[in-house]
Design a protein around this motif. Structure first.
Motif, mmCIF file in Angstrom:
data_model
loop_
_atom_site.group_PDB
_atom_site.id
_atom_site.type_symbol
_atom_site.label_atom_id
_atom_site.label_comp_id
_atom_site.label_asym_id
_atom_site.label_seq_id
_atom_site.Cartn_x
_atom_site.Cartn_y
_atom_site.Cartn_z
ATOM 1 N N GLN A 140 0.835 -1.196 0.000
ATOM 2 C CA GLN A 140 0.000 0.000 0.000
ATOM 3 C C GLN A 140 0.869 1.245 0.000
ATOM 4 N N LEU A 141 0.360 2.318 -0.655
ATOM 5 C CA LEU A 141 1.019 3.617 -0.630
ATOM 6 C C LEU A 141 0.638 4.349 0.647
ATOM 7 N N ALA A 142 1.641 4.793 1.408
ATOM 8 C CA ALA A 142 1.369 5.479 2.666
ATOM 9 C C ALA A 142 1.107 6.967 2.451
ATOM 10 N N THR A 143 1.943 7.623 1.635
ATOM 11 C CA THR A 143 1.740 9.037 1.338
ATOM 12 C C THR A 143 2.517 9.400 0.085
ATOM 13 N N ASN A 144 2.028 10.431 -0.597
ATOM 14 C CA ASN A 144 2.698 10.959 -1.789
ATOM 15 C C ASN A 144 2.430 12.455 -1.818
ATOM 16 N N VAL A 145 3.388 13.220 -1.289
ATOM 17 C CA VAL A 145 3.216 14.666 -1.110
ATOM 18 C C VAL A 145 4.338 15.394 -1.817
ATOM 19 N N ARG A 146 3.991 16.478 -2.512
ATOM 20 C CA ARG A 146 4.987 17.327 -3.164
ATOM 21 C C ARG A 146 5.144 18.625 -2.376
ATOM 22 N N CYS A 147 6.398 18.934 -2.043
ATOM 23 C CA CYS A 147 6.709 20.177 -1.328
ATOM 24 C C CYS A 147 7.389 21.121 -2.311
ATOM 25 N N GLN A 148 6.733 22.232 -2.613
ATOM 26 C CA GLN A 148 7.207 23.143 -3.648
ATOM 27 C C GLN A 148 8.225 24.162 -3.147
ATOM 28 N N GLN A 149 8.586 24.072 -1.886
ATOM 29 C CA GLN A 149 9.598 24.991 -1.368
ATOM 30 C C GLN A 149 10.361 24.327 -0.230
ATOM 31 N N PRO A 150 11.609 24.741 -0.033
ATOM 32 C CA PRO A 150 12.386 24.181 1.086
ATOM 33 C C PRO A 150 11.747 24.533 2.423
ATOM 34 N N HIS A 151 12.039 23.757 3.420
ATOM 35 C CA HIS A 151 11.474 24.008 4.746
ATOM 36 C C HIS A 151 12.380 23.421 5.810
ATOM 37 N N SER A 152 12.238 23.934 7.011
ATOM 38 C CA SER A 152 12.956 23.383 8.152
ATOM 39 C C SER A 152 12.250 22.115 8.613
ATOM 40 N N GLU A 153 12.720 21.547 9.700
ATOM 41 C CA GLU A 153 12.191 20.255 10.139
ATOM 42 C C GLU A 153 10.714 20.349 10.502
ATOM 43 N N LYS A 154 9.949 19.430 9.967
ATOM 44 C CA LYS A 154 8.532 19.336 10.298
ATOM 45 C C LYS A 154 8.159 17.879 10.485
ATOM 46 N N VAL A 155 7.021 17.662 11.152
ATOM 47 C CA VAL A 155 6.594 16.322 11.513
ATOM 48 C C VAL A 155 5.624 15.799 10.468
ATOM 49 N N VAL A 156 5.836 14.543 10.080
ATOM 50 C CA VAL A 156 4.948 13.839 9.160
ATOM 51 C C VAL A 156 4.408 12.615 9.892
ATOM 52 N N VAL A 157 3.073 12.478 9.900
ATOM 53 C CA VAL A 157 2.425 11.363 10.594
ATOM 54 C C VAL A 157 1.837 10.418 9.550
ATOM 55 N N LEU A 158 2.207 9.151 9.620
ATOM 56 C CA LEU A 158 1.686 8.135 8.720
ATOM 57 C C LEU A 158 0.749 7.220 9.503
ATOM 58 N N LYS A 159 -0.497 7.130 9.053
ATOM 59 C CA LYS A 159 -1.500 6.319 9.732
ATOM 60 C C LYS A 159 -1.405 4.864 9.303
ATOM 61 N N SER A 160 -1.957 4.020 10.139
ATOM 62 C CA SER A 160 -1.934 2.588 9.888
ATOM 63 C C SER A 160 -2.633 2.234 8.586
ATOM 64 N N PRO A 161 -2.064 1.312 7.807
ATOM 65 C CA PRO A 161 -2.723 0.910 6.558
ATOM 66 C C PRO A 161 -3.957 0.051 6.812
ATOM 67 N N LYS A 162 -4.885 0.118 5.884
ATOM 68 C CA LYS A 162 -6.094 -0.701 5.925
ATOM 69 C C LYS A 162 -6.189 -1.478 4.619
ATOM 70 N N PRO A 163 -6.243 -2.791 4.651
ATOM 71 C CA PRO A 163 -6.177 -3.691 5.814
ATOM 72 C C PRO A 163 -4.777 -3.748 6.413
ATOM 73 N N PRO A 164 -4.622 -4.338 7.590
ATOM 74 C CA PRO A 164 -3.302 -4.388 8.242
ATOM 75 C C PRO A 164 -2.266 -5.104 7.380
ATOM 76 N N LEU A 165 -1.015 -4.761 7.642
ATOM 77 C CA LEU A 165 0.085 -5.363 6.878
ATOM 78 C C LEU A 165 0.218 -6.851 7.186
ATOM 79 N N VAL A 166 0.640 -7.587 6.176
ATOM 80 C CA VAL A 166 0.930 -9.010 6.332
ATOM 81 C C VAL A 166 2.372 -9.214 5.886
ATOM 82 N N LEU A 167 3.275 -9.363 6.859
ATOM 83 C CA LEU A 167 4.705 -9.495 6.567
ATOM 84 C C LEU A 167 5.224 -10.902 6.812
#
Length: 372
Positions: A140-167
């Motif tokens: 599953q794809l967790a996120t696909n975000v484009r940042c059009q400008q540089p930035h200092s440190e920021k927090v990115v939160v990735l939520k649990s995939p649905k359905p759960p992972l099978v490893l």
């Protein structure tokens, strides 16, 4: 009769002297053999008899590896690694360039490494039209975000995939989470071949099947030339060695990275070292852990401890932190704080004369014993 008696007496005395002469010859031969063995061991195998980590000079010079500094515009780290799980993952990222952030759950290990060796132009075209990882190679794809400008440190939160992972059970065939930071370019923008274009972050997430702590398993650096390198942490000795509670210098693993080529045709390829290697150091200049006088300037390999100056380096053949043998090194800063004669010491003339004298003695013994 008297003549016969004197002859017999002389014969008896000669018979008694023969064993004594044989003993003297044997003792002399033994002494010469021992002397020869001592000379050979002293000249050729002194380190085997008396191994020492502190020597006046390296008998064989430790090679200095070539190093090419590269600029890494991205930073990536995990937040609250102990609490991260499949339900939520918190990341801290920063960038000095425009980029896109793509994260994937359960990426095939084999397919990931095969795709990383593709050219930058192929990866860039794939990123423009779709995700950098094919949907058939991840769950599953967790996120696909484009940042059009540089930035200092920021927090990115990735939520649990649905359905759960099978490893499945370890050893697994897929990484739980892979995060790409991909450089965005203008249509007419040209890059130097050494410029960083992709930072790949492989993350392990703790789960009931594999309860190892959440951590970054590996980081890979992709350059515009197509070069793929594996980022490795340097171990920097920091803090005031006189102020610690246990009397030993403190050690931390800072955000210092050494990029070593994953594969190359030979061993002459240069190391890639981030140009921020000293930017992230504490404000106080770190000193050598041996002399506590000169600034540390050399990173030792293969242990990657950065803890020693050029002067003390010439007196050691093992790392002072972990006692691992030093096979090579590279410099993380200029060494203009000491004269060149100290950095590259000359062989002591007295020691050279002693070696020549021992060699000459060895030759004489060899000739005398008939071994030449």
């Amino acid at each position: 009769m008297n003549v016969f008696s004197s002859v017999m007496l002389s014969t008896v005395e000669m018979t008694n002297l023969l064993p004594l002469a044989a003993i003297i010859v044997c003792v002399g031969a033994m002494i010469m053999f021992l002397a020869k063995a001592a000379v050979i061991l002293r000249v050729q195998a002194d380190d085997v008899i008396r191994p020492s980590t502190l020597t006046a000079n390296h008998s064989v010079p430790v090679p200095r590896l070539k190093m090419t500094r590269v600029h890494i515009p991205f930073t990536f780290r995990l937040l609250e690694a102990g609490n991260n799980s499949f339900e939520e993952v918190r990341l801290a990222v920063s960038s000095q360039v425009n980029y896109s952030l793509q994260a994937f759950w359960a990426v095939s290990i084999r397919e990931l490494h095969m795709s990383l060796w593709r050219t930058w132009s192929e990866l860039r075209d794939q990123t423009k039209h779709s995700a950098i990882v094919n949907s058939s190679h991840c769950q599953q794809l967790a996120t696909n975000v484009r940042c059009q400008q540089p930035h200092s440190e920021k927090v990115v939160v990735l939520k649990s995939p649905k359905p759960p992972l099978v490893l499945g059970a370890p050893p697994r065939l897929a990484y739980p989470l892979v995060v790409f930071m991909i450089r965005e370019l203008e249509s007419d923008e040209l890059l130097h071949p050494d410029e960083t274009v992709i930072l790949v972050n492989v993350v392990h997430l703790r789960d009931p099947v594999c309860p190892l702590p959440t951590s970054i398993l590996a980081q890979y650096l992709k350059q515009a030339s197509g070069q793929l390198s594996c980022l490795k942490q340097l171990y920097l000795a920091t803090g005031d060695p006189t102020s610690t509670d246990d009397g030993n210098p403190s050690q931390i693993t800072g955000s210092l990275s050494l990029a070593e080529p994953v594969a190359c045709a030979d061993n002459s390829g240069p190391l890639l070292c981030s140009d921020s290697i000293l930017r992230d150091c504490p404000g106080i200049e770190q000193l050598c852990v041996v002399c506590h006088y000169f600034p540390l300037s050399r990173a030792l390999l293969p242990c990657r401890h950065t803890c020693i100056c050029a002067v003390c380096f010439n007196k050691l053949d093992r790392c002072p932190m972990c006692r691992a043998a030093i096979t090579s090194y590279f410099c993380i800063r200029t060494e203009d704080y000491v004269p060149p004669s100290i950095v590259e010491p000359k062989v002591n003339s007295k020691s050279k004369m002693a070696v020549h004298w021992l060699d000459a003695l060895n030759d004489r013994l060899t000739d005398f014993l008939g071994f030449r």
